[in-house]
Scaffold this motif. Structure first.
Motif, short mmCIF file in Angstrom:
data_model
loop_
_atom_site.label_atom_id
_atom_site.label_comp_id
_atom_site.label_asym_id
_atom_site.label_seq_id
_atom_site.Cartn_x
_atom_site.Cartn_y
_atom_site.Cartn_z
N ILE A 227 0.84 -1.20 0.00
CA ILE A 227 0.00 0.00 0.00
C ILE A 227 0.87 1.25 0.00
CG2 ILE A 227 -1.72 1.29 1.32
CD1 ILE A 227 -2.81 -1.20 -0.06
N VAL A 228 1.92 1.24 0.81
CA VAL A 228 2.83 2.39 0.86
C VAL A 228 3.48 2.63 -0.50
CG1 VAL A 228 4.97 3.26 1.87
CG2 VAL A 228 3.25 2.18 3.33
N ALA A 229 3.73 1.57 -1.26
CA ALA A 229 4.42 1.68 -2.54
C ALA A 229 3.50 2.05 -3.70
CB ALA A 229 5.14 0.36 -2.85
N LEU A 230 2.21 2.20 -3.47
CA LEU A 230 1.30 2.56 -4.56
C LEU A 230 1.69 3.91 -5.14
CD1 LEU A 230 -2.18 1.50 -3.11
CD2 LEU A 230 -1.00 0.47 -5.06
N TRP A 237 -3.90 10.93 -12.77
CA TRP A 237 -4.90 10.45 -11.81
C TRP A 237 -4.23 10.34 -10.44
CZ3 TRP A 237 -9.87 8.55 -13.52
CH2 TRP A 237 -10.06 8.60 -14.91
N GLN A 238 -4.89 10.86 -9.41
CA GLN A 238 -4.30 10.88 -8.07
C GLN A 238 -4.89 9.80 -7.19
OE1 GLN A 238 -5.09 14.30 -5.57
NE2 GLN A 238 -3.11 14.14 -4.55
N LEU A 239 -4.01 9.13 -6.42
CA LEU A 239 -4.45 8.10 -5.47
C LEU A 239 -5.24 8.73 -4.34
CD1 LEU A 239 -4.24 5.09 -4.57
CD2 LEU A 239 -2.17 5.74 -3.32
N ARG A 240 -6.42 8.17 -4.05
CA ARG A 240 -7.29 8.70 -2.98
C ARG A 240 -7.45 7.72 -1.81
NH1 ARG A 240 -7.44 13.82 -3.62
NH2 ARG A 240 -9.18 13.83 -2.16
N GLY A 241 -7.17 6.45 -2.05
CA GLY A 241 -7.33 5.47 -0.97
C GLY A 241 -7.16 4.07 -1.51
N ALA A 242 -7.14 3.11 -0.60
CA ALA A 242 -7.00 1.70 -0.99
C ALA A 242 -7.60 0.83 0.09
CB ALA A 242 -5.53 1.34 -1.22
N CYS A 254 -7.04 -6.47 -3.29
CA CYS A 254 -6.93 -5.05 -3.01
C CYS A 254 -7.55 -4.21 -4.12
CB CYS A 254 -5.46 -4.65 -2.82
SG CYS A 254 -4.63 -5.50 -1.47
N GLY A 255 -8.00 -3.04 -3.75
CA GLY A 255 -8.51 -2.07 -4.71
C GLY A 255 -7.95 -0.70 -4.39
N ALA A 256 -7.26 -0.09 -5.35
CA ALA A 256 -6.71 1.27 -5.20
C ALA A 256 -7.61 2.24 -5.94
CB ALA A 256 -5.29 1.32 -5.75
N HIS A 257 -8.04 3.30 -5.25
CA HIS A 257 -8.99 4.24 -5.81
C HIS A 257 -8.26 5.50 -6.28
CE1 HIS A 257 -11.74 1.51 -3.89
NE2 HIS A 257 -11.28 1.83 -2.69
N PRO A 275 0.72 -0.20 -13.28
CA PRO A 275 1.51 -1.44 -13.28
C PRO A 275 0.78 -2.58 -13.98
CG PRO A 275 1.48 -0.43 -11.09
CD PRO A 275 0.47 0.30 -11.92
N GLN A 276 1.52 -3.53 -14.48
CA GLN A 276 0.92 -4.70 -15.11
C GLN A 276 0.23 -5.57 -14.05
OE1 GLN A 276 3.90 -6.81 -17.32
NE2 GLN A 276 3.83 -5.40 -19.06
N GLY A 277 -0.80 -6.27 -14.48
CA GLY A 277 -1.51 -7.17 -13.59
C GLY A 277 -2.71 -6.55 -12.91
#
Length: 419
Positions: A227-230, A237-242, A254-257, A275-277
């Motif tokens: 999670i820290v490495a997201l 697009w900016q990361l808002r949560g996971a 996991c889901g990264a928003h 990232p791939q996958g």
């Protein structure tokens, strides 16, 4: 005399209910062949002139289109789960569970099986759900979902025959008892079950252990590191949560928003940078949830390695108290005995508990604070907790402090211990 088709169907429903030794039954309509059955204890049977209703049928009839599941907490601490498809109650879903956690496990299995086709209602952790209250069913109660009495289950002549049969069985049992006393035989395996109670209970505990997975300290550290490495920014697009939840088959799911921030950002720029996958679920012009799986570091519950409640009181909780200033809150629930499905004998009667059997208890555990603080979770909890949710969220306006940061997170699970 001619019989109306509806009478024949209703007769078949009563027959089915009697086969299950039920006192009441319910069905989804005059033409519906499926029947739900219920056996009221003698002291709790409805009095003449009173009507009781089938809540599951009321829920199903109120959601006549699509696939729906409802999970609600009951006033006595248990939880009710029901699911319906096209107005019909799904088999094996109308159940009351001893704890909300048990109900959520069953609900997760439904979610895994049906995915986005399933609409959720009630108290569903870490998932968007339509609000639902049991009082909503009141407006949907009607004669169509009332419980109907089976009537007399055993005809009077059968009672006489059954009594004679019982006397015969009793006489044979008495003769066997006399024979065993005369020969001074030592107690052996149960004649009814084919296995000794010790073996049966050992197998029951083995089933419990295989169905309950706890997480190691290394597994939790790995998911925190992921999670820290997201990436904070992907193509504008900016990361808002996971959020991450463990699934038996794939580990942590996991889901990264991410939220669209720049005018130049498009779905294509996100796909080119991510990232791939990953697999994406779009919201369609301004948001996206990227899903990915991680190894969860989980292992079957080892009852012989569980720590006593007293050890947690003296040591584990002392460690949590020492790091409490780094968290917004730490909540520990009261211990409750973990329900173990008892083995049954040849007649289906549960075997009584044996002296000296381990008593496994569970209690909820929740930590909320800066994402960095979750690294302070005591290593002594490794193999003792089944974590069920890691939820990280961005608070851009938060004032940094020891127990606050822009990245706040909560870690929720169930702690197992021996009494």
């Amino acid at each position: 005399m001619a019989h109306h088709p509806g009478q024949r169907i209703d007769g078949a429903r009563k027959k089915k209910a009697r086969e299950h030794r039920a006192t009441h039954y319910a069905h989804g309509g005059e033409r519906a062949e499926a029947v739900g059955v219920l056996r009221f204890p003698r002291g709790d049977r409805p009095a003449r002139g009173t009507t009781r209703y089938c809540a599951a049928l009321a829920f199903a009839q109120g959601h006549a289109r699509g696939l729906h599941a409802c999970c609600v907490d009951l006033p006595d601490g248990r939880a009710w789960l029901v699911a319906a498809h096209q107005g019909k109650v799904l088999t094996q879903t109308d159940r009351v569970y001893a704890t909300p956690a048990d109900a959520h496990v069953a609900l997760q299995a439904l979610m895994d099986r049906h995915g986005a086709a399933l609409t959720l209602h009630g108290q569903v952790p870490a998932s968007p759900a339509e609000p639902f209250d049991l009082t909503q069913l009141g407006a949907q109660l009607s004669p169509a979902n009332s419980l109907r009495s089976v009537g007399r289950v055993i005809p009077t002549p059968m009672i006489v025959a059954l009594a004679a049969c019982m006397l015969t069985v009793g006489g044979r049992a008495g003769w066997d008892l006399i024979r065993s006393w005369r020969s001074a035989a030592q107690p052996g395996p149960s004649a009814l079950s084919g296995v000794s109670p010790e073996v049966a209970w050992r197998e029951a505990f083995a089933r419990l252990a295989s169905q309950t997975r706890v997480h190691t300290d290394e597994g939790v550290s790995a998911v925190l590191a992921a999670i820290v490495a997201l990436p904070m920014d992907l193509g504008g697009w900016q990361l808002r949560g996971a959020q991450c939840q463990p699934h038996t088959a794939v580990g942590w799911q996991c889901g990264a928003h991410y939220q669209r921030q720049r005018r130049s950002a498009t779905n294509a720029t996100f796909l080119a940078a991510r990232p791939q996958g990953w697999t994406e679920s779009w919201h369609p012009l301004d948001g996206v949830t990227a899903s990915f799986a991680l190894a969860d570091g989980a292992e079957p519950l080892a009852i012989d390695r569980l720590q006593p409640l007293s050890t947690h009181d003296a040591n584990t909780f002392s460690q949590l108290q020492s790091v409490l200033p780094a968290f917004a809150s730490i909540a520990i629930g009261e211990p409750t005995a973990l329900r173990i499905e008892p083995p049954v004998d040849g007649f289906g009667v549960p075997m009584p508990a044996l002296p000296g059997m381990p008593s496994v208890h569970e209690r909820s555990l929740s930590l909320d604070g800066p994402l960095r603080s979750l690294a302070l979770v005591p290593a002594s909890l490794s193999g003792q907790v089944a974590w069920r949710l890691l939820d990280a969220r961005l608070h851009e306006t938060a004032e940094p402090a020891l127990n606050r940061s822009r990245w706040m997170a909560s870690l929720q699970g169930t702690l197992y211990a021996l009494r």
